[in-house]
Design a protein around this motif. Structure first.
Motif, PDB file in Angstrom:
ATOM      1  N   VAL A   1     -31.411 -24.197  41.783  1.00 23.98           N
ATOM      2  CA  VAL A   1     -32.505 -25.175  41.723  1.00 23.98           C
ATOM      3  C   VAL A   1     -33.791 -24.368  41.663  1.00 23.98           C
ATOM      4  O   VAL A   1     -34.164 -23.711  42.631  1.00 23.98           O
ATOM      5  N   THR A   2     -34.446 -24.391  40.506  1.00 25.76           N
ATOM      6  CA  THR A   2     -35.654 -23.606  40.292  1.00 25.76           C
ATOM      7  C   THR A   2     -36.877 -24.495  40.445  1.00 25.76           C
ATOM      8  O   THR A   2     -37.018 -25.496  39.742  1.00 25.76           O
ATOM      9  N   LEU A   3     -37.739 -24.130  41.385  1.00 27.26           N
ATOM     10  CA  LEU A   3     -38.968 -24.869  41.652  1.00 27.26           C
ATOM     11  C   LEU A   3     -40.149 -23.972  41.278  1.00 27.26           C
ATOM     12  O   LEU A   3     -40.976 -23.599  42.108  1.00 27.26           O
ATOM     13  N   ALA A   4     -40.212 -23.626  40.005  1.00 27.11           N
ATOM     14  CA  ALA A   4     -41.163 -22.633  39.506  1.00 27.11           C
ATOM     15  C   ALA A   4     -42.617 -23.030  39.680  1.00 27.11           C
ATOM     16  O   ALA A   4     -43.488 -22.171  39.796  1.00 27.11           O
ATOM     17  N   ASP A   5     -42.914 -24.324  39.726  1.00 32.74           N
ATOM     18  CA  ASP A   5     -44.304 -24.782  39.796  1.00 32.74           C
ATOM     19  C   ASP A   5     -44.783 -25.040  41.217  1.00 32.74           C
ATOM     20  O   ASP A   5     -45.898 -25.508  41.413  1.00 32.74           O
ATOM     21  N   ASP A   6     -43.954 -24.764  42.217  1.00 38.49           N
ATOM     22  CA  ASP A   6     -44.329 -25.019  43.605  1.00 38.49           C
ATOM     23  C   ASP A   6     -44.829 -23.724  44.240  1.00 38.49           C
ATOM     24  O   ASP A   6     -44.041 -22.825  44.516  1.00 38.49           O
ATOM     25  N   PRO A   7     -46.135 -23.609  44.494  1.00 33.09           N
ATOM     26  CA  PRO A   7     -46.668 -22.362  45.036  1.00 33.09           C
ATOM     27  C   PRO A   7     -46.251 -22.092  46.482  1.00 33.09           C
ATOM     28  O   PRO A   7     -46.455 -20.994  46.987  1.00 33.09           O
ATOM     29  N   PHE A   8     -45.642 -23.070  47.144  1.00 35.99           N
ATOM     30  CA  PHE A   8     -45.221 -22.903  48.539  1.00 35.99           C
ATOM     31  C   PHE A   8     -43.752 -22.495  48.664  1.00 35.99           C
ATOM     32  O   PHE A   8     -43.241 -22.322  49.755  1.00 35.99           O
ATOM     33  N   VAL A   9     -43.074 -22.343  47.525  1.00 34.73           N
ATOM     34  CA  VAL A   9     -41.666 -21.928  47.500  1.00 34.73           C
ATOM     35  C   VAL A   9     -41.600 -20.448  47.183  1.00 34.73           C
ATOM     36  O   VAL A   9     -42.263 -19.970  46.264  1.00 34.73           O
ATOM     37  N   SER A  10     -40.799 -19.716  47.933  1.00 32.76           N
ATOM     38  CA  SER A  10     -40.608 -18.286  47.688  1.00 32.76           C
ATOM     39  C   SER A  10     -39.656 -18.069  46.515  1.00 32.76           C
ATOM     40  O   SER A  10     -38.947 -18.993  46.099  1.00 32.76           O
ATOM     41  N   THR A  11     -39.631 -16.862  46.019  1.00 30.21           N
ATOM     42  CA  THR A  11     -38.762 -16.533  44.891  1.00 30.21           C
ATOM     43  C   THR A  11     -37.311 -16.892  45.189  1.00 30.21           C
ATOM     44  O   THR A  11     -36.631 -17.511  44.385  1.00 30.21           O
ATOM     45  N   HIS A  12     -36.825 -16.498  46.348  1.00 32.38           N
ATOM     46  CA  HIS A  12     -35.497 -16.881  46.839  1.00 32.38           C
ATOM     47  C   HIS A  12     -35.730 -17.522  48.201  1.00 32.38           C
ATOM     48  O   HIS A  12     -35.840 -16.829  49.212  1.00 32.38           O
ATOM     49  N   HIS A  13     -35.834 -18.828  48.221  1.00 30.09           N
ATOM     50  CA  HIS A  13     -36.320 -19.541  49.401  1.00 30.09           C
ATOM     51  C   HIS A  13     -35.210 -19.911  50.387  1.00 30.09           C
ATOM     52  O   HIS A  13     -35.282 -19.580  51.562  1.00 30.09           O
ATOM     53  N   ALA A  14     -34.207 -20.624  49.911  1.00 29.81           N
ATOM     54  CA  ALA A  14     -33.163 -21.125  50.811  1.00 29.81           C
ATOM     55  C   ALA A  14     -31.829 -21.188  50.089  1.00 29.81           C
ATOM     56  O   ALA A  14     -31.767 -21.167  48.861  1.00 29.81           O
ATOM     57  N   ARG A  15     -30.792 -21.296  50.899  1.00 32.87           N
ATOM     58  CA  ARG A  15     -29.439 -21.400  50.339  1.00 32.87           C
ATOM     59  C   ARG A  15     -28.692 -22.473  51.094  1.00 32.87           C
ATOM     60  O   ARG A  15     -28.696 -22.514  52.328  1.00 32.87           O
ATOM     61  N   PHE A  16     -28.058 -23.381  50.349  1.00 34.83           N
ATOM     62  CA  PHE A  16     -27.150 -24.375  50.890  1.00 34.83           C
ATOM     63  C   PHE A  16     -25.738 -23.838  50.661  1.00 34.83           C
ATOM     64  O   PHE A  16     -25.433 -23.360  49.563  1.00 34.83           O
ATOM     65  N   PHE A  17     -24.887 -23.909  51.676  1.00 36.09           N
ATOM     66  CA  PHE A  17     -23.522 -23.403  51.499  1.00 36.09           C
ATOM     67  C   PHE A  17     -22.545 -24.178  52.377  1.00 36.09           C
ATOM     68  O   PHE A  17     -22.924 -24.783  53.374  1.00 36.09           O
ATOM     69  N   ARG A  18     -21.304 -24.107  51.969  1.00 36.92           N
ATOM     70  CA  ARG A  18     -20.243 -24.794  52.693  1.00 36.92           C
ATOM     71  C   ARG A  18     -19.454 -23.786  53.506  1.00 36.92           C
ATOM     72  O   ARG A  18     -19.172 -22.675  53.064  1.00 36.92           O
ATOM     73  N   SER A  19     -19.094 -24.197  54.715  1.00 35.53           N
ATOM     74  CA  SER A  19     -18.188 -23.431  55.559  1.00 35.53           C
ATOM     75  C   SER A  19     -17.184 -24.426  56.123  1.00 35.53           C
ATOM     76  O   SER A  19     -17.556 -25.307  56.908  1.00 35.53           O
ATOM     77  N   GLY A  20     -15.945 -24.310  55.669  1.00 37.11           N
ATOM     78  CA  GLY A  20     -14.943 -25.311  56.042  1.00 37.11           C
ATOM     79  C   GLY A  20     -15.327 -26.652  55.450  1.00 37.11           C
ATOM     80  O   GLY A  20     -15.602 -26.757  54.273  1.00 37.11           O
ATOM     81  N   GLU A  21     -15.407 -27.674  56.271  1.00 34.71           N
ATOM     82  CA  GLU A  21     -15.768 -29.015  55.820  1.00 34.71           C
ATOM     83  C   GLU A  21     -17.256 -29.308  55.991  1.00 34.71           C
ATOM     84  O   GLU A  21     -17.730 -30.382  55.623  1.00 34.71           O
ATOM     85  N   ASN A  22     -18.001 -28.365  56.537  1.00 30.76           N
ATOM     86  CA  ASN A  22     -19.408 -28.596  56.845  1.00 30.76           C
ATOM     87  C   ASN A  22     -20.329 -27.886  55.870  1.00 30.76           C
ATOM     88  O   ASN A  22     -20.003 -26.834  55.339  1.00 30.76           O
ATOM     89  N   TRP A  23     -21.524 -28.470  55.677  1.00 27.49           N
ATOM     90  CA  TRP A  23     -22.565 -27.882  54.846  1.00 27.49           C
ATOM     91  C   TRP A  23     -23.675 -27.361  55.730  1.00 27.49           C
ATOM     92  O   TRP A  23     -24.016 -27.963  56.755  1.00 27.49           O
ATOM     93  N   PHE A  24     -24.254 -26.244  55.327  1.00 26.50           N
ATOM     94  CA  PHE A  24     -25.320 -25.578  56.067  1.00 26.50           C
ATOM     95  C   PHE A  24     -26.462 -25.250  55.119  1.00 26.50           C
ATOM     96  O   PHE A  24     -26.279 -25.166  53.906  1.00 26.50           O
ATOM     97  N   VAL A  25     -27.636 -25.025  55.694  1.00 24.09           N
ATOM     98  CA  VAL A  25     -28.765 -24.483  54.949  1.00 24.09           C
ATOM     99  C   VAL A  25     -29.292 -23.305  55.751  1.00 24.09           C
ATOM    100  O   VAL A  25     -29.278 -23.327  56.987  1.00 24.09           O
ATOM    101  N   GLU A  26     -29.729 -22.272  55.043  1.00 29.87           N
ATOM    102  CA  GLU A  26     -30.367 -21.144  55.714  1.00 29.87           C
ATOM    103  C   GLU A  26     -31.544 -20.670  54.893  1.00 29.87           C
ATOM    104  O   GLU A  26     -31.508 -20.696  53.661  1.00 29.87           O
ATOM    105  N   ASP A  27     -32.584 -20.277  55.591  1.00 28.64           N
ATOM    106  CA  ASP A  27     -33.761 -19.719  54.958  1.00 28.64           C
ATOM    107  C   ASP A  27     -33.427 -18.311  54.481  1.00 28.64           C
ATOM    108  O   ASP A  27     -32.667 -17.596  55.130  1.00 28.64           O
ATOM    109  N   GLN A  28     -33.978 -17.917  53.359  1.00 25.05           N
ATOM    110  CA  GLN A  28     -33.707 -16.599  52.784  1.00 25.05           C
ATOM    111  C   GLN A  28     -34.889 -15.648  52.959  1.00 25.05           C
ATOM    112  O   GLN A  28     -35.190 -14.842  52.089  1.00 25.05           O
ATOM    113  N   GLY A  29     -35.579 -15.766  54.106  1.00 29.07           N
ATOM    114  CA  GLY A  29     -36.722 -14.907  54.370  1.00 29.07           C
ATOM    115  C   GLY A  29     -37.985 -15.378  53.676  1.00 29.07           C
ATOM    116  O   GLY A  29     -38.873 -14.577  53.377  1.00 29.07           O
ATOM    117  N   SER A  30     -38.082 -16.675  53.435  1.00 31.00           N
ATOM    118  CA  SER A  30     -39.240 -17.221  52.736  1.00 31.00           C
ATOM    119  C   SER A  30     -40.513 -17.072  53.560  1.00 31.00           C
ATOM    120  O   SER A  30     -40.465 -16.960  54.790  1.00 31.00           O
TER     121      SER A  30
END
Length: 84
Positions: free
Chosen positions: A22-51
């Motif tokens: 998901v590229t949010l190129a026009d949002d000046p408040f989003v970092s180059t690599h901002h966040a990651r959504f991922f699955r672990s087992g049956e659950n979904w998680f989000v983690e910041d990527q050092g934004s």
């Protein structure tokens, strides 16, 4: 992208970089690599990527991978993702 629906498979990366799923190129408040959504087992998680501006879940800045539930709101920059 307002009102768009995104189906998650195993992992989705959000940021300004063209290689992000998901590229949010026009949002000046989003970092180059901002966040990651991922699955672990049956659950979904989000983690910041050092934004610069952080990732928020339900208006709370997260410091580590955070499990998501239905109706959670994840904010990266100006974009808000709603978990359904």
């Amino acid at each position: 992208m307002r009102g768009s629906t995104l189906s998650l498979v195993d992992e989705v990366r959000v940021g300004r970089a063209p290689e992000c799923d998901v590229t949010l190129a026009d949002d000046p408040f989003v970092s180059t690599h901002h966040a990651r959504f991922f699955r672990s087992g049956e659950n979904w998680f989000v983690e910041d990527q050092g934004s610069t501006n952080g990732t928020l879940v339900n208006a709370q800045r997260i410091a580590s991978a955070t499990m998501l539930r239905v109706d959670d709101r994840v904010q990266t920059g100006s974009a808000v993702f709603e978990v359904q």
